[in-house]
Design an enzyme around this catalytic site. Sequence first.
Site, mmCIF file in Angstrom:
data_model
loop_
_atom_site.group_PDB
_atom_site.id
_atom_site.type_symbol
_atom_site.label_atom_id
_atom_site.label_comp_id
_atom_site.label_asym_id
_atom_site.label_seq_id
_atom_site.Cartn_x
_atom_site.Cartn_y
_atom_site.Cartn_z
ATOM 1 N N SER A 129 0.832 -1.200 0.000
ATOM 2 C CA SER A 129 0.000 0.000 0.000
ATOM 3 C C SER A 129 0.872 1.257 0.000
ATOM 4 O O SER A 129 1.779 1.383 0.816
ATOM 5 C CB SER A 129 -0.905 -0.027 1.225
ATOM 6 O OG SER A 129 -1.669 1.122 1.250
ATOM 7 N N GLY A 130 0.575 2.145 -0.930
ATOM 8 C CA GLY A 130 1.329 3.398 -1.003
ATOM 9 C C GLY A 130 2.576 3.316 -1.857
ATOM 10 O O GLY A 130 3.343 4.259 -1.947
ATOM 11 N N THR A 134 -1.563 2.694 -8.112
ATOM 12 C CA THR A 134 -2.662 3.437 -8.733
ATOM 13 C C THR A 134 -2.120 4.568 -9.603
ATOM 14 O O THR A 134 -2.601 4.790 -10.721
ATOM 15 C CB THR A 134 -3.593 3.989 -7.634
ATOM 16 O OG1 THR A 134 -3.992 2.888 -6.835
ATOM 17 C CG2 THR A 134 -4.789 4.675 -8.220
ATOM 18 N N ASN A 179 -1.248 5.297 3.165
ATOM 19 C CA ASN A 179 -1.382 6.015 1.899
ATOM 20 C C ASN A 179 -2.563 6.980 1.973
ATOM 21 O O ASN A 179 -3.653 6.594 2.397
ATOM 22 C CB ASN A 179 -1.600 4.964 0.789
ATOM 23 C CG ASN A 179 -1.729 5.579 -0.582
ATOM 24 O OD1 ASN A 179 -1.674 6.803 -0.734
ATOM 25 N ND2 ASN A 179 -1.907 4.740 -1.576
ATOM 26 N N SER A 182 -5.411 5.683 -0.612
ATOM 27 C CA SER A 182 -5.282 4.220 -0.705
ATOM 28 C C SER A 182 -6.511 3.602 -1.374
ATOM 29 O O SER A 182 -7.657 3.942 -1.061
ATOM 30 C CB SER A 182 -5.114 3.654 0.694
ATOM 31 O OG SER A 182 -4.933 2.274 0.619
ATOM 32 N N SER A 183 -6.251 2.714 -2.331
ATOM 33 C CA SER A 183 -7.373 2.033 -2.993
ATOM 34 C C SER A 183 -7.948 1.040 -1.994
ATOM 35 O O SER A 183 -7.237 0.179 -1.503
ATOM 36 C CB SER A 183 -6.883 1.280 -4.219
ATOM 37 O OG SER A 183 -6.010 2.086 -4.967
ATOM 38 N N GLY A 410 -2.775 -2.736 -2.121
ATOM 39 C CA GLY A 410 -1.485 -3.366 -1.856
ATOM 40 C C GLY A 410 -1.454 -4.037 -0.498
ATOM 41 O O GLY A 410 -2.307 -3.801 0.369
ATOM 42 N N GLU A 412 -0.893 -4.827 3.092
ATOM 43 C CA GLU A 412 -0.823 -3.843 4.171
ATOM 44 C C GLU A 412 -0.834 -4.499 5.548
ATOM 45 O O GLU A 412 -1.445 -5.553 5.755
ATOM 46 C CB GLU A 412 -1.941 -2.807 4.051
ATOM 47 C CG GLU A 412 -3.322 -3.349 4.152
ATOM 48 C CD GLU A 412 -4.385 -2.293 3.810
ATOM 49 O OE1 GLU A 412 -4.064 -1.239 3.247
ATOM 50 O OE2 GLU A 412 -5.555 -2.567 4.128
HETATM 51 N N1 LIG Z 1 4.998 8.276 -9.970
HETATM 52 C C1 LIG Z 1 4.656 9.048 -8.958
HETATM 53 N N2 LIG Z 1 4.918 10.356 -8.975
HETATM 54 C C2 LIG Z 1 4.559 11.142 -7.954
HETATM 55 N N3 LIG Z 1 3.939 10.708 -6.855
HETATM 56 C C3 LIG Z 1 3.643 9.404 -6.746
HETATM 57 C C4 LIG Z 1 3.968 8.513 -7.821
HETATM 58 N N4 LIG Z 1 3.572 7.286 -7.447
HETATM 59 C C5 LIG Z 1 2.994 7.430 -6.219
HETATM 60 N N5 LIG Z 1 3.034 8.696 -5.811
HETATM 61 C C6 LIG Z 1 2.529 9.228 -4.527
HETATM 62 O O1 LIG Z 1 2.292 8.164 -3.697
HETATM 63 C C7 LIG Z 1 0.939 8.120 -3.291
HETATM 64 C C8 LIG Z 1 0.466 6.690 -3.198
HETATM 65 O O2 LIG Z 1 0.445 6.104 -4.440
HETATM 66 P P1 LIG Z 1 -0.698 5.129 -4.904
HETATM 67 O O3 LIG Z 1 -1.995 5.595 -4.454
HETATM 68 O O4 LIG Z 1 -0.483 4.895 -6.319
HETATM 69 O O5 LIG Z 1 -0.294 3.840 -4.102
HETATM 70 P P2 LIG Z 1 -0.933 2.409 -4.236
HETATM 71 O O6 LIG Z 1 0.179 1.494 -4.529
HETATM 72 O O7 LIG Z 1 -2.028 2.428 -5.186
HETATM 73 O O8 LIG Z 1 -1.447 2.144 -2.801
HETATM 74 P P3 LIG Z 1 -2.739 1.339 -2.316
HETATM 75 O O9 LIG Z 1 -2.395 -0.068 -2.414
HETATM 76 O O10 LIG Z 1 -2.930 1.791 -0.975
HETATM 77 O O11 LIG Z 1 -3.828 1.740 -3.213
HETATM 78 C C9 LIG Z 1 0.206 8.900 -4.330
HETATM 79 O O12 LIG Z 1 -0.926 9.491 -3.796
HETATM 80 C C10 LIG Z 1 1.226 9.946 -4.728
HETATM 81 O O13 LIG Z 1 1.212 11.017 -3.833
HETATM 82 MG MG LIG Z 2 -3.971 2.203 -5.107
#
Ligand SMILES: Nc1ncnc2c1ncn2[C@@H]1O[C@H](COP(=O)(O)OP(=O)(O)OP(=O)(O)O)[C@@H](O)[C@H]1O
Ligand SMILES: [Mg+2]
Length: 1045
Positions: A129-130, A134, A179, A182-183, A410, A412
Amino acid sequence: RKYLKMQVFGEGGTPGSCDLLVMESAISARDRVGVQDFLLLENYNSEAAFIENLRRRYREGLIYTYIGSVLVSVNPYRELEIYSKQNMERHRGVNFYEISPHIFALANNSYRALRTERRDQCILLSGESGAGKTEASKKILQYYTHICPTRNNTHTIRERLLQSNPVLEAFGNAKTLRNDNSSRFGKYMDIQFDYKGAPIGGHILNYLLEKSRVAHQNHGERNFHIFYQLLEGGEEPLLKRLGLEKTNPQHYHYLVKGKCPRVSSINDKNGWKVVRNALTIIGFNEDEIQELMEIVAIVLHLGNIQFGEDEEGETHITTGPQLQYLSQLLGVDGSVLKEALTHKKIVAKGEEMISPLSLEQALSARDSLAKAIYGRAFTWLVQKLNQSLAFKVYYSSKCSSIIGLLDVYGFEVFQHNSFEQFCINYCNEKLQQLFVELTLKSEQEDYETEGVGWERVEYFNNKIICDLVEEKHKGIIAVLDEECLRRGDASDITFLEKLEDSLGGHAHFVTHKMANGKIRKAIGREEFRLVHYAGEVNYNVSGFLDKNNDLLCRHLKEVLCQSGNHIVSQCFHADELMDQRRPETAATEFKLSLAKLMEILMSKEPLYVRCIKPNDAKQPGGFDEVLVRHQVKYLGLMEYLRVRRAGFAYRRNFEVFLERYKSLCPDTWPNWRGTLPEGVATLVKHLNYKPEEYKLGRSKIFIRFPRTLFVTEDALEAKKQTIAVTLQTSWRGYRERAKYHRIRHAVIVIQSWWRGVKGRRKAMHRRQAADTIRKFIKGFILRNEPRCPDNEYFLDHVRFSFLMKVKRNLPKSLLDKSWPRPPPSLTEASEHLHRMCIRNLVSDYCRRIQPEWKKQLEQKVVASAIFGGQKDCYPQSVPKLFVATRLEINLKVLQTLGNDNKVKYGVPVIKYDRHGFRARMRQLLLTTSSAVLVQEAKIKQRIDYGTLLGISVSSLSDGFFVLHIPTTDSKQKGDLVLQCDYVIEAVTKLAIMADKIHNVNISQDSIRFAIARGKEGVIDFTSGSDLRVVKTKNGHLSVTTPRIS
Ligand SMILES: Nc1ncnc2c1ncn2[C@@H]1O[C@H](COP(=O)(O)OP(=O)(O)OP(=O)(O)O)[C@@H](O)[C@H]1O
Ligand SMILES: [Mg+2]
């Protein structure tokens, strides 16, 4: 483009050597920090070197690194300027290895594979997660919607695909401790492309939304974004209608549990605008948006419903206004709703009974209701999105290809982990299993079964954990279901005991009771610990049974079925109440849907993005080595690197390989007749593959470096052009030949018809001509016979041609005497015509003639009558015009003659004496009544025309003429002998004026003339060489004149 060649592999080293082409324009010293592909890592067995490479690159903001075709992405926690449209353009159509690692390069790679190989692709984003899954999936979607070709009608689909994200994130994402966005649901999205590669539709599958968050959030977490967005950004009238206050979210119980309604990194007001706009673009109408927001409001109001107990211990609702809003928004009767929230319906022995709920039960029922409404509305939302993304009829599904994007919650670990974390982590186990299956396991097995020399790389296979969770009858889910279905005193604790009973001793499962020492202390009494591939997680069993059962009391369901809100009534259908079967438990449903998802993913070509979270504090630049090492380890990146280094980048069945590339070798194109391995060997030999670049197995070819394949692909691309040109040429040739043959045939048909027509016409003409000639000849033979059918044609023809000849050759002037010779039958008509013609010419001539000329002609006619053919010099005189006078007449003479005797003509003459023939110059004047002989001003002799007897001239060319006067006239001395140069003119005029035309005598030899008193003189005319006038001895006047004719 210019490329910079870099030596990337050691010469003769395990993977051999390979040139990596990097875009010169793009490359900078920064880009070359560390290695762009872990395969280039010298010490590839060292985890430290691996992490060091990640760290060095991360420090420079280089968040992407490859392991072969797997992309490792480290969350930068800051905005990087590498996602611009220009950057997208840079990646369009560029080979994977030509450019520094990027999520766009990976997206482009799968798109190219989709286009060239026509195989469905899927991109699997994994990481905890994070870690940035996404975000990465959004970048991929943006890339596709930007670079793919457009069609007129695909603009909306692109927009909708893009706009589906903010909507789903608003309803399905929330701030967690890990996050801020977070999804809280799993998402698998299909992007459908048509045969030209334009996106034409999409489909979303959603997995288990973390509904518990609706009613409860851990400390430091928030509810789903949409609640805050609506309250912060919602327009005043809307909020008023929904009974909500644009105030601090603290007013709503469901939003205060986590105690952090406002977060600096989240802009809810802006979020609202984005969602509102996205809903419109996706195609929601105003009513639907209203109803959707009503649902959000319903949940918020439900959270604020409070219960109390009266003295009799009965539960009642203490918050009247909330209930009112609720009944209004749900469109159900207030009292019915009130009863449903405080009572439950029990059906016992066919009878329905209503029993009151305790305070605790009422609270629980309320929360269940909120979760159920929100959960189902979320599913409804996904269905609605799918309707809007569905590609329309004009594309057949068969001709579309798919790229799937998997972005699930992700892995967690929280301090308190419950059923939701259990499901989420189980899902991540399944994805890791897929990775293990498709890369580490099957690939290695493949090398072994194919007989390619292979040294096994050991890896951790997490199948054991998947089995632990999902195995039939024995797995955790099976035990949980059993407890849920069991009648009696089943509880979360009994479930834990059952787990201990059936799973005790499992290497990845431990409970407080089963553990000892240190571990025991770390596990609560109500917890069980799973040793996941990604780490250990303690799950608290409390609530497992309820959440797994996910039951909503029947009474409330009945109320919801009658709801006036269409979304609610669609989500809660009356059929559900009729159905006696027990629905699948939540865990089983999730398990089944995951199994289906695995099937979907297995059917596609996978590409992996392994996301790594560099630190827990969401700090840009922070690189927590321990945390990263842990992720590198559980993601199996080291093992994968080892397999990749030793293995092959690409493997394909002989048949598929040969079919794809056979056009590159003349021996295999268009068809290979021998066996498949021979065919592949021939092809590979022709392609000049070096021995270290490939291996032939039993049924597959293994290609070691992506570059080899890319070069082959490029060659194929180039070849396709040639093949296409050949095909086009042949086709055009064929088409043109066919067209030519058609035209030629048509021309021949037309020609033969035309020739036939012409031939027939000619034959007919000939026949007619022969008939005519025959008729003509017959007519000619019978031309002298009376008119009969046999000669009438000839006669008519002769007549016609004579008349036509006459018409064409009519004399143009009176002098033209020509006239066509008539046939005998037309002699008379011809004469008539000739006469008419001359008459016509004459009358025409006469009409045009001038009076002087007329006079001239009249005189000439008279001259002709007198002298024509009789006098020698007459012909000479014809062309010479007669003139009015040849003298200037003395005025005195004129006066003497008077007005009555006007002089009409005068001419000089020689007068010969009658006796001696002496010549004297005189003038002869012709007046209206007499001829006068004048000597200068003196009138010598005057002869009245009435007395003039006649005039004599010779037939020769002399100018002599004699005027005969009666000898009886006393005034006259005898005949007058004159000579004049204009004898014809003078005599003619005199004859006309004296009216003696018939009295002009032309003598041949001599003229006799009277001298007074009965005497006679003679003039003899003879022809000689020149003119001579002499008096001969016999007293005659001898005139010799030269002969003219
Ligand atoms: N390529 C990137 N550029 C800039 N910021 C990023 C990037 N990837 C992630 N982030 C930052 O990290 C945060 C978390 O990313 P994201 O929501 O994609 O995580 P995730 O893997 O989908 O987590 P989860 O499993 O909780 O959904 C985003 O809100 C953003 O602020
Ligand atoms: Mg996500």
